[in-house]
Motif scaffolding. Structure first.
Motif, PDB file in Angstrom:
ATOM      1  N   LYS A  83     -26.264  15.829  21.490  1.00 17.38           N
ATOM      2  CA  LYS A  83     -27.565  15.148  21.478  1.00 17.38           C
ATOM      3  C   LYS A  83     -28.032  14.705  20.089  1.00 17.38           C
ATOM      4  O   LYS A  83     -29.224  14.610  19.823  1.00 17.38           O
TER       5      LYS A  83
ATOM      6  N   GLU B 107     -29.249   6.770  13.299  1.00 16.55           N
ATOM      7  CA  GLU B 107     -29.790   5.426  13.071  1.00 16.55           C
ATOM      8  C   GLU B 107     -29.091   4.846  11.854  1.00 16.55           C
ATOM      9  O   GLU B 107     -29.102   5.437  10.779  1.00 16.55           O
TER      10      GLU B 107
ATOM     11  N   THR C  21     -21.905   8.841  21.948  1.00 17.11           N
ATOM     12  CA  THR C  21     -22.306   8.962  23.356  1.00 17.11           C
ATOM     13  C   THR C  21     -21.494  10.026  24.086  1.00 17.11           C
ATOM     14  O   THR C  21     -21.996  10.645  25.016  1.00 17.11           O
TER      15      THR C  21
ATOM     16  N   GLU D 259     -28.398   4.105  17.116  1.00 17.58           N
ATOM     17  CA  GLU D 259     -29.304   2.960  17.000  1.00 17.58           C
ATOM     18  C   GLU D 259     -28.911   2.167  15.764  1.00 17.58           C
ATOM     19  O   GLU D 259     -28.807   2.718  14.666  1.00 17.58           O
TER      20      GLU D 259
ATOM     21  N   HIS E  92     -28.940  12.131  17.078  1.00 18.33           N
ATOM     22  CA  HIS E  92     -29.486  10.776  17.002  1.00 18.33           C
ATOM     23  C   HIS E  92     -29.098  10.202  15.639  1.00 18.33           C
ATOM     24  O   HIS E  92     -29.443  10.767  14.611  1.00 18.33           O
TER      25      HIS E  92
ATOM     26  N   HIS F 289     -30.683  14.664  13.476  1.00 16.73           N
ATOM     27  CA  HIS F 289     -31.063  13.296  13.120  1.00 16.73           C
ATOM     28  C   HIS F 289     -30.403  12.880  11.799  1.00 16.73           C
ATOM     29  O   HIS F 289     -30.553  13.571  10.792  1.00 16.73           O
TER      30      HIS F 289
ATOM     31  N   TYR G 207     -19.844   4.464  18.348  1.00 21.01           N
ATOM     32  CA  TYR G 207     -20.742   4.525  19.500  1.00 21.01           C
ATOM     33  C   TYR G 207     -20.138   5.410  20.588  1.00 21.01           C
ATOM     34  O   TYR G 207     -20.819   6.261  21.171  1.00 21.01           O
TER      35      TYR G 207
ATOM     36  N   ASP H 217     -27.956   0.236  21.450  1.00 25.37           N
ATOM     37  CA  ASP H 217     -29.353   0.098  21.022  1.00 25.37           C
ATOM     38  C   ASP H 217     -29.349  -0.652  19.695  1.00 25.37           C
ATOM     39  O   ASP H 217     -29.038  -0.086  18.647  1.00 25.37           O
TER      40      ASP H 217
ATOM     41  N   ASN I  90     -23.247  13.122  24.069  1.00 26.12           N
ATOM     42  CA  ASN I  90     -24.594  12.948  24.634  1.00 26.12           C
ATOM     43  C   ASN I  90     -25.623  12.603  23.576  1.00 26.12           C
ATOM     44  O   ASN I  90     -26.797  12.954  23.691  1.00 26.12           O
ATOM     45  N   GLY I  91     -25.188  11.899  22.542  1.00 22.30           N
ATOM     46  CA  GLY I  91     -26.083  11.486  21.475  1.00 22.30           C
ATOM     47  C   GLY I  91     -26.534  10.052  21.641  1.00 22.30           C
ATOM     48  O   GLY I  91     -26.271   9.406  22.663  1.00 22.30           O
ATOM     49  N   HIS I  92     -27.201   9.563  20.603  1.00 29.33           N
ATOM     50  CA  HIS I  92     -27.756   8.211  20.632  1.00 29.33           C
ATOM     51  C   HIS I  92     -27.491   7.533  19.298  1.00 29.33           C
ATOM     52  O   HIS I  92     -27.729   8.109  18.238  1.00 29.33           O
TER      53      HIS I  92
END
Length: 115
Positions: A43, A47, A72, A79, A45, A14, A68, A101, A75-77
């Protein structure tokens, strides 16, 4: 022409970042360099808070699209938070709001017309 980029690792998966100032052709390379410093683990994340971004042009959009794609691909995210209505509009008119997002700061007021 100023930009500030602060990236904080909360734990190994994170990252929370704060971006402020202007994101344009002159400052976008600084932002891109800071974002590429993030190790993109599987994976992860990320922000990014854009509350203090006062201006952004298409060069800035390009930086976020590239980042982005990198996130991705792992396989992450990603925001994006704290977008002003002006910044959110940039993402709206390009259609990026449909795939990314994105959280705006301004809450839309819905009027109940059934009264």
């Amino acid at each position: 022409m100023n930009i500030s980029v602060e990236l904080n690792t909360l734990d190994e998966l994170h990252i929370k970042g704060f971006i402020g100032g202007e994101i344009d052709a002159f400052t976008a390379p600084i932002l891109r360099e800071k974002l590429t410093d993030i190790t993109l683990l599987e994976k992860i994340h990320v922000e990014l808070n854009l509350t203090d971004v006062s201006y952004m042009d298409s060069t800035g959009l390009g930086v976020f699209v590239g980042f982005y794609k990198s996130v991705t691909a792992a396989n992450g995210h990603l925001e994006l938070t704290g977008l002003s209505s002006r910044l959110k509009r940039l993402f709206d008119i390009t259609g990026l709001v449909e795939i990314m997002d994105i959280q705006a700061t301004d809450k839309e007021v819905k009027i109940d017309e059934t009264v």
